[in-house]
Design an enzyme around this catalytic site. Structure first.
Site, PDB file in Angstrom:
ATOM      1  N   HIS A 103     -11.644   3.132  -2.387  1.00  0.00           N
ATOM      2  CA  HIS A 103     -10.249   2.726  -2.534  1.00  0.00           C
ATOM      3  C   HIS A 103     -10.082   1.238  -2.214  1.00  0.00           C
ATOM      4  O   HIS A 103      -9.440   0.483  -2.965  1.00  0.00           O
ATOM      5  CB  HIS A 103      -9.378   3.591  -1.614  1.00  0.00           C
ATOM      6  CG  HIS A 103      -7.911   3.387  -1.781  1.00  0.00           C
ATOM      7  ND1 HIS A 103      -6.992   3.843  -0.859  1.00  0.00           N
ATOM      8  CD2 HIS A 103      -7.187   2.774  -2.750  1.00  0.00           C
ATOM      9  CE1 HIS A 103      -5.777   3.517  -1.268  1.00  0.00           C
ATOM     10  NE2 HIS A 103      -5.868   2.872  -2.409  1.00  0.00           N
ATOM     11  N   GLU A 106     -11.650  -0.728  -4.945  1.00  0.00           N
ATOM     12  CA  GLU A 106     -10.763  -0.778  -6.127  1.00  0.00           C
ATOM     13  C   GLU A 106      -9.755  -1.912  -5.996  1.00  0.00           C
ATOM     14  O   GLU A 106      -9.493  -2.647  -6.942  1.00  0.00           O
ATOM     15  CB  GLU A 106     -10.059   0.571  -6.282  1.00  0.00           C
ATOM     16  CG  GLU A 106      -8.980   0.621  -7.349  1.00  0.00           C
ATOM     17  CD  GLU A 106      -7.696   1.274  -6.849  1.00  0.00           C
ATOM     18  OE1 GLU A 106      -6.629   0.651  -6.983  1.00  0.00           O
ATOM     19  OE2 GLU A 106      -7.769   2.395  -6.321  1.00  0.00           O
ATOM     20  N   HIS A 107      -9.192  -2.077  -4.804  1.00  0.00           N
ATOM     21  CA  HIS A 107      -8.251  -3.174  -4.570  1.00  0.00           C
ATOM     22  C   HIS A 107      -8.957  -4.528  -4.617  1.00  0.00           C
ATOM     23  O   HIS A 107      -8.446  -5.491  -5.194  1.00  0.00           O
ATOM     24  CB  HIS A 107      -7.596  -3.021  -3.193  1.00  0.00           C
ATOM     25  CG  HIS A 107      -6.472  -2.042  -3.163  1.00  0.00           C
ATOM     26  ND1 HIS A 107      -5.177  -2.401  -2.846  1.00  0.00           N
ATOM     27  CD2 HIS A 107      -6.424  -0.712  -3.409  1.00  0.00           C
ATOM     28  CE1 HIS A 107      -4.400  -1.339  -2.892  1.00  0.00           C
ATOM     29  NE2 HIS A 107      -5.124  -0.294  -3.224  1.00  0.00           N
ATOM     30  N   GLU A 204      -1.074   1.434   3.279  1.00  0.00           N
ATOM     31  CA  GLU A 204      -0.819   2.394   2.202  1.00  0.00           C
ATOM     32  C   GLU A 204      -1.195   3.806   2.640  1.00  0.00           C
ATOM     33  O   GLU A 204      -0.460   4.772   2.413  1.00  0.00           O
ATOM     34  CB  GLU A 204      -1.628   2.012   0.957  1.00  0.00           C
ATOM     35  CG  GLU A 204      -1.445   2.990  -0.192  1.00  0.00           C
ATOM     36  CD  GLU A 204      -2.406   2.782  -1.340  1.00  0.00           C
ATOM     37  OE1 GLU A 204      -2.450   3.652  -2.217  1.00  0.00           O
ATOM     38  OE2 GLU A 204      -3.111   1.765  -1.366  1.00  0.00           O
TER      39      GLU A 204
END
Length: 998
Positions: A103, A106-107, A204
């Site tokens: 994750h 991905e950012h 998040e």
């Protein structure tokens, strides 16, 4: 970017969601599909070899499978006569710990690359393109990077940026610290301020795990598949995220982000050869084949069932405070690469749980033990989960027994043939319905199966699966019952997971985070602390710099079409009721809408309207009870619904239309049946079953409560607008926190007799043909047939009246509201009253909102502030600021105000304005499905001529216009504004008397 709890399945076969369409609106082979059919297996094209070419007439496409010769990268092209072309690349990413490495990666890959080294090229391309979709997704076992656009040049630009980002990212340490996590002084410029955890993904995931449904679903997956990658949190467990190092991130990229581990997918009417050439030359030619060790082994099946228990935060919005427990039985099923078995299981899932005729609905929902079904998850091996949320702890054993008994009853009795036919009818409708994002639906649908080396083309042959399913039932009438025995009765890999609220849950989370923080701090030397301070200053400095984005490709404003495509509609009447006819090639579907006015409804009934809308199609009507009504709707329509509709007048902010919108669709052959159902709903709805109403009320209240943690920014924006326009006031009543709290009160009522008595009163005012208008979208040859059915339908018999209402007594006023919620993050909004759609300044405010979002607010709220997102938007006469999953409150409100100062000072360039225009036009010109053509005009009265005039004003916006509207409408002393925040206890706001704390 979006973090997914599990791989999403796009095509709705049971629990999945698929919308097939034929955007070319032709019913023969199209040029794109014909072109693709010319390829031959074995053919070499730009470093790729064609493996298979398959015509898929069910979905109006030709599938071409290829493999890259050097790297072994897999490729699927779906040629279809659709201008909304899509690209995606997905990589199998299999983390083995809870740090959220896929994750965070991905950012971070989207923060700059070798060819495009500027900071955040991904977000910058949102303003340099006419994309119809740009995002990235982290699932449990893959990461996907999709985009779509209707412009060929734009496709090549975006493809270049995406390829470089994925395969050649910079992966800088400061980008990792910004997007993932970092230790930093609370005030980065003050070394004496306390050290705290910061980071976009860190915040998040704290926000994600404030949603009890997501907490439960994550535990369910981890505990059902404990032995490999599904046993960890791919998105990142907040307290494990700080264990990830920058070096580990780079290593994960090196091992997982290689073309040998990649699957490329393209879709649409652009030539395949151009895609292959660009992908080979810009990326794949620079790699050699590897053998990535990313395969996911099958979970070892248990020899006996297991039970487990987890806790969560109490839900202050729960319909019944004493019923906040969740229980689910989850079963490990078969491998998802077995296409027909997967099709059968998804149909069986729907037959067992969907709608009031389903066995589990009858057994679990209707006895009012709980309020709604609990989560379903999916991975390499499919699973089925059935259970309840919103139940009392003492009902735990009872629910377990009911689930087991219900499986026994299904095995004994099977499923009614009519329910199976209704489900297959639903699939037929879904294949005919045309959506604007079919490419994205397709990419999502095939992702999981393809990720584990299943055949994606086989998955697309839906009609083959339907035929095989019908044959299996014909050959063996007990086909489905035997599946239930195999997968449920005899399955020892069963997890029973319960979840209950813990009053100290949030307190424990805060304490655990503090302990983690202190442990990190105690391990620091003075030089480490100095280094943290210096890196904080360095990051702040970089975040504050104006970035040179000139290395990025961009479209020009001149690439935008100067005029809109005109949508032809005809106005007529049926039985005296105005009807808008819009001829569209709809694949044999008819789409019907009707707007019914609320003007005569007494004020005291307004709060009940959303409840009325949600139950009116679910209580029974005419000679049908609610089960029969549901069955007929499933058999004869693509769905029938009623929803609230509040539309501001396009030229006067104190005028608006309030109504309810009836929506339905059907296959042309079922038109009389659909209108007969509407006629019964209008003339003789059933309002006599308190037990049925209570079930619907509890489900509705639970859904509203569940939605706040994911849509908190929408609730904050709605509340902030409440006191600024009559429309805003109504939208808060119908869909804001006021409605959530009202439904909670209704759910808590011991006796619903008074509500039952209220519903017929509302019906008399709303379902009244005196104030109504209709719209029909259908094929030209069926339009007259549709009109013919409207005329005899006795609900549509009276003359149309002016439905627009003026609010002469409405006075805008300031209001600041804080909702205390059990979240560790905030949702913040400030809303300012400005001008309506046709006002000459509306276009300038639109451009300002986009420019302020990308050039100022994104940096302040996301990059510096650590929120997941934030920005500004213009619409409905309101200029609205917002932030999403935000660790800050007052700081964010300050950023909103500083954004206005930035705009007034004119610290932007002509390039900034041009980019904002591209961004605005990408939304203005987003594709519209045949079913929705003409709907803007029908709902809001905005004609193509008005749209064209607004378009020309958008083109004409100058820097002077932007500075002028920023000062005139948004400047201090000029604005009438509302503010709203949803978030945890806040002492600063509590002590400020200007805030209303709820």
């Amino acid at each position: 970017m979006q973090q997914l709890m599990q791989a999403s399945n796009g095509l709705s076969l049971g629990k999945f969601s698929f919308q097939g369409h034929n955007p070319s609106w032709r019913f023969r082979s199209t040029p794109a599909t014909e072109r693709a059919l010319q390829y031959q297996a074995g053919q070499k094209i730009h470093g790729f070899t064609v493996k298979e070419v398959v015509d898929v007439p069910d979905l109006f496409l030709t599938a071409v499978k290829l493999t890259h010769d050097n790297t072994g990268a897999q490729y699927l092209h779906a040629a279809r006569d659709d201008k909304n072309n899509l690209f995606s690349v997905q990589l199998r990413t299999t983390p083995m710990d809870n740090t959220g490495v896929p994750h965070i990666l991905e950012h971070t890959v989207l923060c700059g690359s070798e060819k495009y080294p500027c900071r955040d090229p991904f977000f910058k391309m949102l303003n340099r393109s006419l994309s119809t979709f740009m995002n990235a997704f982290t699932a449990s076992d893959f990461t996907m990077y999709p985009f779509s656009t209707q412009n060929g040049k734009d496709f090549q630009n975006l493809l270049s940026v995406y390829l470089d980002a994925v395969f050649f990212p910079c992966l800088g340490e400061l980008d990792f610290r910004q997007e993932g996590w970092r230790l930093e002084n609370e005030n980065p410029t003050d070394p004496s301020s306390p050290l705290v955890f910061k980071g976009v993904v860190f915040n998040e995931m704290k926000g994600a795990f404030s949603d009890n449904e997501q907490v439960y679903a994550q535990h369910l997956q981890n505990k059902l598949y404990p032995d490999h990658t599904y046993g960890v949190v791919s998105g990142g467990e907040p307290l494990a995220i700080p264990d990830l190092s920058w070096e580990q991130l780079k290593h994960f990229h090196a091992t997982h982000y290689h073309p040998s581990n990649a699957r490329f997918f393209t879709y649409g009417d652009l030539p395949l050869e151009q895609h292959l050439k660009q992908i080979h030359e810009e990326a794949l030619s620079k790699f050699e084949r590897t053998e990535p060790d990313t395969a996911v082994p099958n979970q070892v099946h248990w020899d006996r069932p297991r039970e487990d228990h987890v806790t969560c935060s109490p839900d202050v919005m729960a319909p019944d405070a004493a019923k906040q427990n969740t229980l689910c039985m989850s079963y490990l099923l078969g491998d998802i690469t077995d296409t027909f078995e997967g099709f059968t299981l998804s149909l069986m899932s729907s037959l067992m749980i969907s709608g009031p005729n389903a066995p589990f609905y009858k057994a679990l929902i209707e006895p009012k033990i709980g309020t709604d079904f609990s989560s379903v998850v999916g991975t390499k091996e499919a699973s089925f989960s059935i259970g309840l949320q919103g139940m009392a702890e003492e009902d735990t054993e009872k629910v377990k027994q009911i689930i087991i008994q219900t499986f026994d009853e299904i095995i004994a009795n099977g499923f009614e043939e009519e329910r199976i036919e209704a489900l297959l009818h639903k699939i037929e409708i879904q294949m005919k319905h045309q959506s604007t994002s079919f490419g994205l639906s397709l990419a999502s649908y095939i992702a999981s199966c393809w990720n584990h080396d299943g055949d994606p083309v086989h998955l697309l042959k839906i009609c083959d699966s339907v035929t095989q399913f019908r044959q299996a039932l014909k050959d063996n009438p007990r086909f489905l019952q035997e599946k239930v025995v195999h997968y449920f009765k005899d399955n020892t890999h069963r997890l029973t997971l319960s979840m209950s609220p813990d009053e100290a849950y949030l307190e424990k989370q805060v304490k655990a985070e503090e302990e983690k923080l202190q442990k990190k701090i105690q391990a620091l030397s003075e030089s480490d602390k100095k280094d943290i301070y210096e890196k904080g200053l360095e990051l702040l400095s970089i975040q504050s710099q104006t970035q040179d984005a000139s290395c990025l490709p961009a479209l020009n404003v001149s690439d935008i079409e100067p005029t809109i495509a005109v949508t032809h509609v005809e106005m007529g009447t049926a039985g005296g009721v105005p009807v808008q006819y819009c001829e569209q090639p709809t694949n044999g579907m008819v789409y019907f809408r009707a707007m019914c006015s609320l003007n005569s409804l007494p004020e005291d009934l307004k709060l009940y309207v959303p409840l009325f809308c949600s139950v009116i199609t679910k209580m029974g009507c005419g000679g049908l009870d609610y089960r029969q009504q549901d069955q007929q709707m499933e058999l004869k329509t693509g769905g029938m619904s009623i929803s609230t509709s509040v539309n501001p007048d396009y030229s006067n902010m104190d005028m608006y239309e309030q109504g309810v919108l009836l929506s339905s669709s059907c296959l042309e052959r079922n038109l009389p049946d659909m209108f007969h159902l509407w006629s019964d709903i209008f003339n003789s709805p059933h309002f006599d079953d308190e037990e049925r109403l209570r079930v619907l009320v509890m489900m509705s209240a639970q859904e509203l409560a569940n939605g706040i943690s994911n849509s908190g920014h929408m609730y904050a924006m709605t509340r902030a607008a409440r006191n600024l326009t009559p429309t805003g006031e109504l939208q808060e009543t119908f869909g804001g926190m006021e409605q959530v709290k009202f439904m909670k009160r209704v759910a808590e009522m011991p006796d619903l007799t008074q509500v039952l008595r209220t519903l017929p009163r509302i019906k008399r005012h709303i379902l009244n043909p005196l104030n109504m208008r209709c719209a029909v979208n259908a094929t030209p040859q069926k339009m007259s047939n549709a009109a013919g059915h409207i005329i005899p339908c006795d609900i549509l018999i009276r003359a149309h009246r002016n439905l627009v209402k003026r609010s002469p007594n409405f006075k805008p006023c300031q209001m600041k509201t804080f909702f205390t919620m059990p979240f560790p993050i905030n949702f913040v909004s400030e809303c300012i009253r400005t001008v309506p759609f046709t006002h000459e300044d509306c276009a300038s405010l639109n451009i300002l909102a986009r420019m302020m979002t990308s050039k100022y607010l994104h940096g302040e709220i996301r990059e510096k502030g650590g929120a997941y997102g934030g920005g500004a938007r213009m619409g409905g006469g309101l200029f609205t600021f917002y932030s999403y999953r935000d660790p800050n409150t007052v700081q964010t409100l300050s950023a909103f105000r500083k954004g206005v100062d930035w705009a007034i000072s004119g610290q932007f360039t002509q390039q900034d304005i041009n980019e904002a225009k591209l961004s605005v036009f990408s939304a203005v010109d987003s594709p519209v499905a045949p079913s929705d053509k003409g709907m803007g005009r029908f709902l809001s009265g905005i004609t193509d001529e008005l749209k064209q005039a607004h378009r020309e004003r958008l083109f004409a916006v100058t820097d002077k216009n932007i500075v002028d509207v920023a000062g005139r409408y948004l400047g201090i002393g000029q604005r009438t504004c509302g503010v709203a925040i949803l978030g945890p206890e806040n002492d600063i706001i509590k002590k400020d008397p200007s805030w209303v704390v709820k």
